[in-house]
Design a protein around this motif. Sequence first.
Motif, PDB file in Angstrom:
ATOM      1  N   ASN A  10     -16.419   3.602  30.706  1.00 16.93           N
ATOM      2  CA  ASN A  10     -16.455   4.685  29.718  1.00 16.93           C
ATOM      3  C   ASN A  10     -17.462   5.736  30.162  1.00 16.93           C
ATOM      4  N   MET A  11     -16.986   6.958  30.319  1.00 16.16           N
ATOM      5  CA  MET A  11     -17.852   8.056  30.759  1.00 16.16           C
ATOM      6  C   MET A  11     -18.059   9.036  29.615  1.00 16.16           C
ATOM      7  N   HIS A  12     -19.275   9.549  29.531  1.00 20.76           N
ATOM      8  CA  HIS A  12     -19.596  10.548  28.522  1.00 20.76           C
ATOM      9  C   HIS A  12     -20.093  11.805  29.215  1.00 20.76           C
ATOM     10  N   ALA A  13     -20.471  12.795  28.419  1.00 22.24           N
ATOM     11  CA  ALA A  13     -21.134  13.964  28.987  1.00 22.24           C
ATOM     12  C   ALA A  13     -22.425  13.510  29.665  1.00 22.24           C
ATOM     13  N   LEU A  14     -23.035  14.393  30.426  1.00 19.06           N
ATOM     14  CA  LEU A  14     -24.185  14.019  31.247  1.00 19.06           C
ATOM     15  C   LEU A  14     -25.338  13.468  30.414  1.00 19.06           C
ATOM     16  N   SER A  15     -26.014  12.490  30.973  1.00 19.25           N
ATOM     17  CA  SER A  15     -27.189  11.922  30.309  1.00 19.25           C
ATOM     18  C   SER A  15     -28.420  12.762  30.623  1.00 19.25           C
ATOM     19  N   ILE A  41     -29.346  14.957  34.141  1.00 19.76           N
ATOM     20  CA  ILE A  41     -29.671  16.382  34.152  1.00 19.76           C
ATOM     21  C   ILE A  41     -31.107  16.630  34.618  1.00 19.76           C
ATOM     22  N   TYR A  42     -32.036  15.829  34.120  1.00 18.96           N
ATOM     23  CA  TYR A  42     -33.455  16.122  34.333  1.00 18.96           C
ATOM     24  C   TYR A  42     -34.181  15.035  35.139  1.00 18.96           C
ATOM     25  N   GLY A  43     -33.456  14.043  35.627  1.00 14.73           N
ATOM     26  CA  GLY A  43     -34.114  12.920  36.294  1.00 14.73           C
ATOM     27  C   GLY A  43     -33.779  12.803  37.768  1.00 14.73           C
ATOM     28  N   LYS A  44     -34.200  11.691  38.334  1.00 12.90           N
ATOM     29  CA  LYS A  44     -33.951  11.398  39.749  1.00 12.90           C
ATOM     30  C   LYS A  44     -33.917   9.893  39.933  1.00 12.90           C
ATOM     31  N   GLY A  45     -33.327   9.442  41.031  1.00 15.41           N
ATOM     32  CA  GLY A  45     -33.297   8.013  41.334  1.00 15.41           C
ATOM     33  C   GLY A  45     -32.326   7.252  40.449  1.00 15.41           C
ATOM     34  N   GLU A  46     -32.403   5.942  40.541  1.00 15.93           N
ATOM     35  CA  GLU A  46     -31.505   5.084  39.785  1.00 15.93           C
ATOM     36  C   GLU A  46     -31.809   5.137  38.289  1.00 15.93           C
ATOM     37  N   PRO A  52     -21.004  19.174  31.597  1.00 20.01           N
ATOM     38  CA  PRO A  52     -21.275  19.581  32.979  1.00 20.01           C
ATOM     39  C   PRO A  52     -21.028  21.057  33.256  1.00 20.01           C
ATOM     40  N   GLY A  53     -19.993  21.641  32.642  1.00 23.67           N
ATOM     41  CA  GLY A  53     -19.696  23.051  32.895  1.00 23.67           C
ATOM     42  C   GLY A  53     -20.823  23.970  32.499  1.00 23.67           C
ATOM     43  N   LEU A  54     -21.545  23.623  31.416  1.00 18.94           N
ATOM     44  CA  LEU A  54     -22.680  24.425  30.971  1.00 18.94           C
ATOM     45  C   LEU A  54     -23.946  24.085  31.748  1.00 18.94           C
ATOM     46  N   VAL A  55     -24.172  22.787  31.955  1.00 23.71           N
ATOM     47  CA  VAL A  55     -25.386  22.349  32.649  1.00 23.71           C
ATOM     48  C   VAL A  55     -25.425  22.901  34.071  1.00 23.71           C
ATOM     49  N   SER A  56     -24.271  22.917  34.732  1.00 24.74           N
ATOM     50  CA  SER A  56     -24.199  23.381  36.121  1.00 24.74           C
ATOM     51  C   SER A  56     -24.311  24.893  36.242  1.00 24.74           C
ATOM     52  N   GLY A  57     -24.148  25.602  35.129  1.00 17.93           N
ATOM     53  CA  GLY A  57     -24.187  27.050  35.173  1.00 17.93           C
ATOM     54  C   GLY A  57     -22.858  27.694  35.506  1.00 17.93           C
ATOM     55  N   ARG A  58     -21.829  26.890  35.644  1.00 15.60           N
ATOM     56  CA  ARG A  58     -20.505  27.453  35.939  1.00 15.60           C
ATOM     57  C   ARG A  58     -20.054  28.383  34.815  1.00 15.60           C
ATOM     58  N   TYR A  59     -20.297  27.962  33.569  1.00 11.83           N
ATOM     59  CA  TYR A  59     -19.965  28.787  32.416  1.00 11.83           C
ATOM     60  C   TYR A  59     -21.261  29.293  31.804  1.00 11.83           C
ATOM     61  N   LYS A  60     -21.380  30.589  31.669  1.00  7.16           N
ATOM     62  CA  LYS A  60     -22.632  31.200  31.217  1.00  7.16           C
ATOM     63  C   LYS A  60     -22.697  31.351  29.696  1.00  7.16           C
TER      64      LYS A  60
END
Length: 400
Positions: A120-125, A129-134, A170-178
Motif C-alpha cells: 500500500n502506497m500513500h503520498a510522500l512521507s 520529503i525532508y529526511g535521508k537514509g533508511e 509528489p507533483g507539488l513537493v517536486s515543484g512540477r506543479y507550481k
Amino acid sequence: MESKIRTLSEEYSGIIITAPRQVGKTTVLKQLMDKDREYVTLDDMEERHLAKTDPAMFLQMHSLPIMIDEVQYAPELFSYIKIAVDNGAAPGSFWLTGSHTFKLMELAQESLASRIAILNMHALSQHEIYGKGEAAPFTVDIDALKARKDRIEPTDMKGIYERIWKGSMPGLVSGRYKDRDVFYSSYLQTYIQRDVREQAAITDTMLFSDFIRSAAARVGQILNTHDIAQDVGVSDDTAKRWLLIMERSGVIFYLKPYSNNLLKRTIRTPKLYFFDTGLVVYLTRYSSPEILASGAISGAILENYAVSEILKTYHDNARECLMWHYRDKESNEIDIVLENDGSLHPLEIKRSVNPGSELIGTFNLLDKASVSRGKGAILCMRPELTAINTDNYVIPIWMI
C-alpha cells in the motif's frame, strides 16, 4: 519502498501496489523497470477492452515480465494471472498497480491469495520529503528515536504547519506543479469524474465535492456520519456509502477505538483522518500556513498529520500498523495507542512546545488492558527529544 519492491520481486511471481491517484506508484515502478519489462496501462481504452473481453489473448499479446497499470479496470485478468503463477511464472513476472485500494485487495484475495505480494502506497512521507537514509517504522524505543534525530531535517512550529499546508503529493513537493490550488482543484475533478463515478452512480458532482469538504472539516474527530450528511443534505445511508468510497479509494482512513474485554466502558466509534493534509487544507480554504496555524482546525490538522505520518512509516516498510485511539464513556482520551512487540504505547499529540506532565494522566487507563503497557510519549512542537520520566518521552513531531 524501492528496496522492498526489489526484494519482493525476487520472491513472488507478482506484486500489487495499491495507491490513490497522483502519489507516484507508476513513477516508482517505471524507475525500477529494466529494459526487458513491458509496460501496459489500462487507461488505454483499446488495451482495457482487450483485457476485459479476452484476457487470455491480452496476456498472449504481451510478454513477461510485464507491468500492468490501473489493473482494476480489468478484473477478468486476475484468474488468468493466477493460472500463470500456478504454472510457475518466474519471480517478478507481474507488476500490477491500481487506484482502487479495496477493490484490488478484494480481487487479489479472491484469486491470488498467498501468490502475490500486496503493498500500500500513500503520498510522500515526512521522511521522504525532508529526511535521508533508511526509514524505519516509528516506535517508542529510545535507541530508535535517537537514530531518527539524524535522519530528518528538524523544524519548529512554523515549519510543521508549512509542511502540513504544503501537503505530500509528489507533483507539488517536486515543484512540477507550481499552483497548489489549481493542482488540488484538478485532482478533485479527476478523482470524482473517474474514481467516484465508477464506484457509485453520482449525478451531482458538486454535491459530492461539498461532502468531501464537510468531511475534511472534521479530521481528527470522532466520526459522526449524521452531521456530515446534514451539512450537505443527503441521507445517512448515502453519507455512509460516500465515506466508504473515499476510504476505498485511499483518500481517508479511520483510527478504530482500542478495546478489549477488560475495558468495557470504551466507545466503539472510529476517528476520521485524511492521508494528505494538503488536501484537507485546500478543502477547508486556509490560504497560508500562518492562518492555518492559528485557525479553528490547527489542533485537529496537527493530529491528522502525526497519525498519518506514523501510518506511512509502517506501510512504506510493508508492515501492518497496529494503531488505535482510546476514549471511554467518561470522556477520557488517548490520541494514539500504538502496539509494538506485545506492548501498548500511549501517545498524546499536542501543539505545545512545553507540554506538561499532566497530559500523561490518562495513560494508566491502559493498565487494565490485557496487553502490557510500554513506554508512552507526548508528540509535540518541542525542538529536541527529551523525557518526562523514565517511562514517558517528549518527541518532536518532526522526528516521526
